[in-house]
Design a protein around this motif. Structure first.
Motif, PDB file in Angstrom:
ATOM      1  N   GLU A 281      23.763   6.085  86.024  1.00 43.20           N
ATOM      2  CA  GLU A 281      22.591   5.921  85.181  1.00 43.20           C
ATOM      3  C   GLU A 281      22.067   7.260  84.671  1.00 43.20           C
ATOM      4  O   GLU A 281      21.949   8.215  85.424  1.00 43.20           O
ATOM      5  N   GLN A 282      21.767   7.322  83.381  1.00 42.32           N
ATOM      6  CA  GLN A 282      21.250   8.518  82.752  1.00 42.32           C
ATOM      7  C   GLN A 282      20.109   8.113  81.822  1.00 42.32           C
ATOM      8  O   GLN A 282      20.073   8.466  80.656  1.00 42.32           O
ATOM      9  N   GLU A 283      19.146   7.359  82.343  1.00 49.44           N
ATOM     10  CA  GLU A 283      18.174   6.714  81.494  1.00 49.44           C
ATOM     11  C   GLU A 283      17.311   7.687  80.698  1.00 49.44           C
ATOM     12  O   GLU A 283      16.777   7.347  79.662  1.00 49.44           O
ATOM     13  N   SER A 284      17.116   8.923  81.190  1.00 46.32           N
ATOM     14  CA  SER A 284      16.250   9.861  80.494  1.00 46.32           C
ATOM     15  C   SER A 284      16.992  10.698  79.472  1.00 46.32           C
ATOM     16  O   SER A 284      16.398  11.527  78.802  1.00 46.32           O
ATOM     17  N   GLU A 285      18.284  10.509  79.336  1.00 48.31           N
ATOM     18  CA  GLU A 285      19.102  11.374  78.497  1.00 48.31           C
ATOM     19  C   GLU A 285      19.829  10.550  77.433  1.00 48.31           C
ATOM     20  O   GLU A 285      20.423   9.519  77.735  1.00 48.31           O
ATOM     21  N   PRO A 286      19.788  10.994  76.166  1.00 50.18           N
ATOM     22  CA  PRO A 286      20.530  10.260  75.135  1.00 50.18           C
ATOM     23  C   PRO A 286      22.036  10.422  75.318  1.00 50.18           C
ATOM     24  O   PRO A 286      22.509  11.403  75.896  1.00 50.18           O
ATOM     25  N   TYR A 287      22.771   9.456  74.833  1.00 48.95           N
ATOM     26  CA  TYR A 287      24.225   9.548  74.857  1.00 48.95           C
ATOM     27  C   TYR A 287      24.710  10.434  73.711  1.00 48.95           C
ATOM     28  O   TYR A 287      24.235  10.321  72.584  1.00 48.95           O
ATOM     29  N   ASP A 288      25.696  11.273  73.985  1.00 44.99           N
ATOM     30  CA  ASP A 288      26.449  11.905  72.904  1.00 44.99           C
ATOM     31  C   ASP A 288      27.340  10.881  72.220  1.00 44.99           C
ATOM     32  O   ASP A 288      27.520  10.894  71.006  1.00 44.99           O
ATOM     33  N   VAL A 289      27.934   9.991  73.038  1.00 45.52           N
ATOM     34  CA  VAL A 289      28.855   8.971  72.532  1.00 45.52           C
ATOM     35  C   VAL A 289      28.601   7.668  73.279  1.00 45.52           C
ATOM     36  O   VAL A 289      28.498   7.668  74.517  1.00 45.52           O
ATOM     37  N   LEU A 290      28.497   6.583  72.536  1.00 46.89           N
ATOM     38  CA  LEU A 290      28.502   5.244  73.125  1.00 46.89           C
ATOM     39  C   LEU A 290      29.778   4.544  72.682  1.00 46.89           C
ATOM     40  O   LEU A 290      30.018   4.365  71.483  1.00 46.89           O
ATOM     41  N   VAL A 291      30.606   4.158  73.646  1.00 45.78           N
ATOM     42  CA  VAL A 291      31.852   3.445  73.371  1.00 45.78           C
ATOM     43  C   VAL A 291      31.587   1.953  73.492  1.00 45.78           C
ATOM     44  O   VAL A 291      30.961   1.496  74.454  1.00 45.78           O
ATOM     45  N   VAL A 292      32.059   1.192  72.518  1.00 43.67           N
ATOM     46  CA  VAL A 292      31.863  -0.259  72.494  1.00 43.67           C
ATOM     47  C   VAL A 292      33.222  -0.944  72.552  1.00 43.67           C
ATOM     48  O   VAL A 292      34.066  -0.758  71.669  1.00 43.67           O
ATOM     49  N   GLY A 293      33.445  -1.745  73.596  1.00 40.42           N
ATOM     50  CA  GLY A 293      34.657  -2.548  73.703  1.00 40.42           C
ATOM     51  C   GLY A 293      35.873  -1.751  74.150  1.00 40.42           C
ATOM     52  O   GLY A 293      35.877  -0.520  74.189  1.00 40.42           O
ATOM     53  N   GLY A 294      36.925  -2.478  74.517  1.00 38.69           N
ATOM     54  CA  GLY A 294      38.206  -1.844  74.785  1.00 38.69           C
ATOM     55  C   GLY A 294      38.500  -1.521  76.228  1.00 38.69           C
ATOM     56  O   GLY A 294      39.322  -0.648  76.515  1.00 38.69           O
ATOM     57  N   SER A 295      37.857  -2.226  77.183  1.00 37.46           N
ATOM     58  CA  SER A 295      38.238  -2.036  78.582  1.00 37.46           C
ATOM     59  C   SER A 295      39.376  -2.998  78.930  1.00 37.46           C
ATOM     60  O   SER A 295      39.596  -3.995  78.246  1.00 37.46           O
ATOM     61  N   GLY A 296      40.081  -2.693  80.011  1.00 36.89           N
ATOM     62  CA  GLY A 296      41.171  -3.573  80.421  1.00 36.89           C
ATOM     63  C   GLY A 296      42.046  -2.905  81.457  1.00 36.89           C
ATOM     64  O   GLY A 296      41.756  -1.811  81.943  1.00 36.89           O
ATOM     65  N   VAL A 297      43.139  -3.559  81.814  1.00 40.61           N
ATOM     66  CA  VAL A 297      44.067  -3.070  82.831  1.00 40.61           C
ATOM     67  C   VAL A 297      45.470  -3.028  82.253  1.00 40.61           C
ATOM     68  O   VAL A 297      45.913  -3.960  81.572  1.00 40.61           O
ATOM     69  N   ASP A 298      46.159  -1.916  82.528  1.00 34.15           N
ATOM     70  CA  ASP A 298      47.547  -1.730  82.096  1.00 34.15           C
ATOM     71  C   ASP A 298      48.497  -1.889  83.272  1.00 34.15           C
ATOM     72  O   ASP A 298      48.284  -1.295  84.334  1.00 34.15           O
ATOM     73  N   THR A 299      49.535  -2.669  83.080  1.00 34.28           N
ATOM     74  CA  THR A 299      50.655  -2.724  84.012  1.00 34.28           C
ATOM     75  C   THR A 299      51.796  -1.934  83.384  1.00 34.28           C
ATOM     76  O   THR A 299      52.267  -2.285  82.299  1.00 34.28           O
ATOM     77  N   THR A 300      52.201  -0.850  84.022  1.00 31.77           N
ATOM     78  CA  THR A 300      53.204   0.051  83.451  1.00 31.77           C
ATOM     79  C   THR A 300      54.543  -0.158  84.145  1.00 31.77           C
ATOM     80  O   THR A 300      54.643  -0.076  85.383  1.00 31.77           O
ATOM     81  N   VAL A 301      55.567  -0.428  83.344  1.00 32.84           N
ATOM     82  CA  VAL A 301      56.926  -0.651  83.840  1.00 32.84           C
ATOM     83  C   VAL A 301      57.825   0.411  83.219  1.00 32.84           C
ATOM     84  O   VAL A 301      57.966   0.482  81.988  1.00 32.84           O
ATOM     85  N   ARG A 302      58.429   1.250  84.049  1.00 33.50           N
ATOM     86  CA  ARG A 302      59.318   2.295  83.540  1.00 33.50           C
ATOM     87  C   ARG A 302      60.725   1.727  83.396  1.00 33.50           C
ATOM     88  O   ARG A 302      61.278   1.151  84.333  1.00 33.50           O
ATOM     89  N   VAL A 303      61.275   1.892  82.192  1.00 31.79           N
ATOM     90  CA  VAL A 303      62.589   1.337  81.870  1.00 31.79           C
ATOM     91  C   VAL A 303      63.527   2.471  81.474  1.00 31.79           C
ATOM     92  O   VAL A 303      63.099   3.583  81.153  1.00 31.79           O
ATOM     93  N   ASP A 304      64.836   2.173  81.485  1.00 29.68           N
ATOM     94  CA  ASP A 304      65.832   3.214  81.194  1.00 29.68           C
ATOM     95  C   ASP A 304      65.873   3.570  79.720  1.00 29.68           C
ATOM     96  O   ASP A 304      66.250   4.693  79.361  1.00 29.68           O
ATOM     97  N   ALA A 305      65.532   2.626  78.844  1.00 30.60           N
ATOM     98  CA  ALA A 305      65.612   2.884  77.410  1.00 30.60           C
ATOM     99  C   ALA A 305      64.764   1.865  76.669  1.00 30.60           C
ATOM    100  O   ALA A 305      64.495   0.765  77.171  1.00 30.60           O
ATOM    101  N   LEU A 306      64.334   2.243  75.476  1.00 33.35           N
ATOM    102  CA  LEU A 306      63.683   1.322  74.540  1.00 33.35           C
ATOM    103  C   LEU A 306      64.481   1.312  73.245  1.00 33.35           C
ATOM    104  O   LEU A 306      64.835   2.380  72.725  1.00 33.35           O
ATOM    105  N   PRO A 307      64.802   0.140  72.709  1.00 31.36           N
ATOM    106  CA  PRO A 307      64.490  -1.183  73.257  1.00 31.36           C
ATOM    107  C   PRO A 307      65.285  -1.466  74.536  1.00 31.36           C
ATOM    108  O   PRO A 307      66.344  -0.870  74.763  1.00 31.36           O
ATOM    109  N   VAL A 308      64.768  -2.377  75.344  1.00 24.68           N
ATOM    110  CA  VAL A 308      65.415  -2.730  76.605  1.00 24.68           C
ATOM    111  C   VAL A 308      66.653  -3.583  76.301  1.00 24.68           C
ATOM    112  O   VAL A 308      66.558  -4.578  75.574  1.00 24.68           O
ATOM    113  N   PRO A 309      67.814  -3.212  76.823  1.00 24.91           N
ATOM    114  CA  PRO A 309      69.023  -4.011  76.578  1.00 24.91           C
ATOM    115  C   PRO A 309      68.870  -5.428  77.138  1.00 24.91           C
ATOM    116  O   PRO A 309      68.216  -5.625  78.169  1.00 24.91           O
TER     117      PRO A 309
END
Length: 324
Positions: free
Chosen positions: A4-32
């Protein structure tokens, strides 16, 4: 838990775009083609574009707010845990549709292919009473291209706030991105979607919208900057990463953070793009998403010695006028 930073203005407010990434490392793209591929340990991290911009801006010392929908589920818990203690003032609303997900295939050279599960229905809207108090204490808004975020533009414009967005791999044709492209002051995108048409897409955004600059990132090829004064996009060379490139997830988000940091310090657009290139290169040196966040020292090393006054003064005055 939020910071919480209620007494201080934001330099930046980000709206939207949260989530979770599942990362799979592969030998090549495109995957054979095959029924089964053996892969190294699969990672699961809080990620996505809004999370990355919020974390990156906070790491650079910008006072950062973040507002979004989040599921009451395990992925939502991962997002909350990642943001806790980060310096990001996070204000989530619970969505019954769950937390957004993506599965990212990453090749040994760091290239990726992402499969995105947006989840949000088209009728999802954020109540004004949730986001308006945050807008009123903000100097700059960064909108992710989640569908509900487009409905904040009228309030953002009424408050006189500058706004940026990242169109990612927009091809210049898909209608979902158009409002974001034409109603933002700073427009980021990658060259991937439009390919050889990227210059004309950038010119169309400037011609038909309100942008003061359009910035197209091209990975190891650098980035391109176009302003109303330019006849053709200016090439901004890629920065040399501080280590081996292992994963390009989050590099575009990091570029945006470096650029916004430069703007808050009053730098010109080309220098902001150079700062973005440094931040983007840094992000490619760790596995997963948003696990290598550039700090101020690395960016200050490439700044010219005599910075002009901080900007935008008009936005600062707007925050003061609204009682932040």
């Amino acid at each position: 838990m939020t910071f919480e930073q209620e007494s201080e203005p934001y330099d930046v407010l980000v709206v939207g775009g949260s989530g979770v990434d599942t990362t799979v490392r592969v030998d090549a793209l495109p995957v054979p083609p095959a029924d089964t591929h053996g892969v190294p340990a699969i990672r699961e991290d809080a990620g996505h574009t809004g999370t990355g911009v919020a974390l990156g801006c906070a790491t650079l010392g910008l006072t950062t707010g973040f507002v979004d929908f989040l599921g009451d589920d395990h992925p939502g818990t991962l997002v909350r845990e990642r943001l806790a203690g980060s310096g990001v003032d996070f204000h989530p609303l619970i969505s019954p549709h769950g937390t957004r997900r993506a599965v990212n295939l990453v090749s040994p050279d760091g290239r990726r292919m992402s499969f995105y599960d947006a989840r949000d229905p088209l009728d999802l809207r954020m109540p004004p009473e949730h986001y308006l108090p945050l807008l009123r204490r903000t100097r700059h808004v960064h909108l992710s291209i989640t569908h509900f975020a487009r409905f904040l533009y009228d309030d953002i414009e009424a408050l006189g706030l500058p706004v940026s967005t990242d169109l990612h791999d927009w091809d210049g044709l898909t209608e979902h991105h158009r409002d974001f492209a034409l109603r933002s002051d700073l427009v980021f995108l990658s060259t991937v979607g439009a390919g050889e048409r990227i210059s004309s897409v950038m010119r169309e955004i400037l011609r038909d919208g309100r942008a003061e600059a359009v910035i197209a990132t091209a990975g190891a090829g650098g980035a391109y900057l176009l302003t109303p004064e330019d006849r053709t996009p200016r090439l901004v060379p890629a920065a040399v990463p501080p280590g081996p490139v292992v994963d390009s997830n989050g590099a575009g988000d990091a570029f945006t953070c470096g650029f916004l940091y430069g703007r808050r310090r009053g730098r010109d657009l080309e220098e902001c793009a150079r700062l973005g290139a440094v931040a983007g290169a840094y992000a490619c040196t760790a596995e997963g998403t948003h696990n290598a966040l550039v700090g101020r020292a690395a960016l200050r090393a490439v700044l010219s010695p005599s910075p002009p006054p901080s900007v935008p003064a008009a936005a600062d005055a707007q925050v003061s006028a609204t009682g932040a």
